[in-house]
Design an enzyme around this catalytic site. Sequence first.
Site, mmCIF file in Angstrom:
data_model
loop_
_atom_site.group_PDB
_atom_site.id
_atom_site.type_symbol
_atom_site.label_atom_id
_atom_site.label_comp_id
_atom_site.label_asym_id
_atom_site.label_seq_id
_atom_site.Cartn_x
_atom_site.Cartn_y
_atom_site.Cartn_z
ATOM 1 C CG ASP A 196 -28.255 -14.698 29.037
ATOM 2 O OD1 ASP A 196 -28.997 -15.265 30.332
ATOM 3 O OD2 ASP A 196 -28.741 -13.605 29.340
ATOM 4 N N GLY A 220 -4.297 4.252 5.306
ATOM 5 C CA GLY A 220 -3.490 5.556 5.851
ATOM 6 C C GLY A 220 -4.949 6.160 6.061
ATOM 7 C CG ASP A 221 -8.165 6.754 3.257
ATOM 8 O OD1 ASP A 221 -8.219 5.139 4.187
ATOM 9 O OD2 ASP A 221 -8.472 7.266 2.050
ATOM 10 C CD GLU A 256 -3.478 7.096 0.601
ATOM 11 O OE1 GLU A 256 -4.527 6.604 0.067
ATOM 12 O OE2 GLU A 256 -3.044 7.078 1.446
ATOM 13 C CG ASN A 257 -4.025 8.122 -3.656
ATOM 14 O OD1 ASN A 257 -4.807 8.099 -3.194
ATOM 15 N ND2 ASN A 257 -3.532 8.954 -4.214
ATOM 16 C CG HIS A 281 -30.465 -17.783 26.417
ATOM 17 N ND1 HIS A 281 -30.915 -17.031 26.774
ATOM 18 C CD2 HIS A 281 -28.785 -18.246 26.519
ATOM 19 C CE1 HIS A 281 -30.666 -18.100 28.436
ATOM 20 N NE2 HIS A 281 -29.059 -18.484 28.128
ATOM 21 C CG HIS A 314 -24.424 -11.548 12.707
ATOM 22 N ND1 HIS A 314 -24.642 -9.924 12.240
ATOM 23 C CD2 HIS A 314 -23.839 -11.562 12.351
ATOM 24 C CE1 HIS A 314 -23.430 -9.653 11.672
ATOM 25 N NE2 HIS A 314 -22.607 -10.913 12.275
ATOM 26 C CG ASP A 373 -2.213 1.083 1.030
ATOM 27 O OD1 ASP A 373 -1.781 2.444 0.297
ATOM 28 O OD2 ASP A 373 -3.210 0.938 1.718
ATOM 29 C CG ASP A 376 -23.350 -10.506 8.526
ATOM 30 O OD1 ASP A 376 -22.666 -10.757 8.702
ATOM 31 O OD2 ASP A 376 -24.513 -10.632 7.657
#
Length: 519
Positions: free
Chosen positions: A508, A317-318, A242-243, A483, A436, A240, A455
């Site tokens: 739970d 980075g951002d 940047e851009n 639960h 979920h 990475d 999920d």
Amino acid sequence: MTLHVKRHPLRTAALALAGTVALVAGVLTGAGTSQAATTQPCDIYASGGTPCVAAHSTTRALYGAYNGALYQVRRASDNTTRDIGLLSAGGYANAATQDSFCAGTSCLITVIYDQSGRGNHLTQAPPGGFNGPAAGGYDNLANATAAPITVNGNKAYGVFVAPGTGYRNNNTNGVAKGDQPEGMYAIFDGTHYNGGCCFDYGNAETNSRDNGNGTMEAIYFGNIKVWGYGTGNGPWIMADLENGLFSGVNAGYNANDPTINHRFLTAIVKGEPNHWSIRGGNAQSGSLSTFYNGARPNVAGYNPMKKEGAIILGIGGDNSVGAAGTFYEGVMTSGYPSDATENAVQANIVAAGYAPGASGGTGLTPGATVSLRATTACCTTRYINHSGSSVSTAVVSASSTSTEKANASWIVRNGLANSSCVSFESKNTAGSYLRHQNYQVYLQANDGSSLFASDATFCPQAGMNGQGISLASVNFSTRYIRHYNNLVYIASNGGSNAFDATGLWSDDVSWVVTAPWTP
């Protein structure tokens, strides 16, 4: 983000291979002990003339003489913190300290300490070009127990980054700036990744914003193809810058960067004036391969580089916060390390004996059929059950109907989003899984999407109340299957929702794995 780079004349190794090999010879490999190597990665880098300026790990010491804290955790029950240190100087994490401190509650990793002595610690990332999901726009902190492993037979925990999680230091000491040379490696879970931006470790902007091409130099791991990619379907080690995420000299595709997904992955990026490299390998065995070694990318803005010297983990980075991954250890160096030095570091990593953590004892063997019984005193005859798409807990007994028994039986599958975790397929509704949505758990057919996979994936660990197991969501790692009023949710230990209530939380979210009502 990340970018790519072009070819460059091979750099002659200035370091003596014999010296680095001799250092690695000191590594001890006796499994199941707390004894450490006499020499660790940062000792090897120093011997090679490229000393560490940042050294982060939640699993072991990265210097043979280091005997300080590796990281800090904070528990939900009273918001107190505890430093997690070592079993011995130069050795492995004292996971028992964390287990004792976090027993019966959840813990977050608040600080990852820098072992180099320069104070380049990693803490909760602040908002930047993008806001994180935590208060004030900060990023989430990692669940301290979501990535259990062993090193040389000793229990330890990695840093499990779900989307929204991130660490940063914008005020560092000694990290490369401008076009200064540097190297970095990290050990990742090669099976835990996504196509979000951007699972990085390395050099970034000091204001948490995109300051233009060449203002970053970080290791990226994942399978996003927006900026760059390699062969196969990914994931890939890229840089990475940047851009752009770069897999080589070209923007976009570079054929020499392979799909690589070892359970424990060594990933390396290093750069110097108009020259950089990507290397990688299996952190459990074998040597490193070089996937790119050449000039900076053939895109404007990357030669010379304009590195700013912040350190990031798990984000862009951002402060792009869409990524997923798991980090175990990593360093950044002053100077461009030789291949010989890195090869010696790889030998040290292999000798450290990384291995998957014991989800053994959970009773969750992929392919097996199980039922999941509640442990809360009120509800020990109730099991996770479905009726159509609705999921609740229901009383099931020998006198229950065959349909009721089948509704409470689940086939354990390798996690759809992370093979180190698990997913639960309905015994009597093939292709449908516990999943979920808006924090409530439903039974839904697998639509093949990456969102569904995340999920529907849960990471098992020892039960919060000392019974059975607890199941953390892979993409909301501080939330566990719970639960509440007989319905099933993913719940945090405290929060704005009624089902996040702290009362009875540890009970739970703890489930006993039993023989299935319908085998």
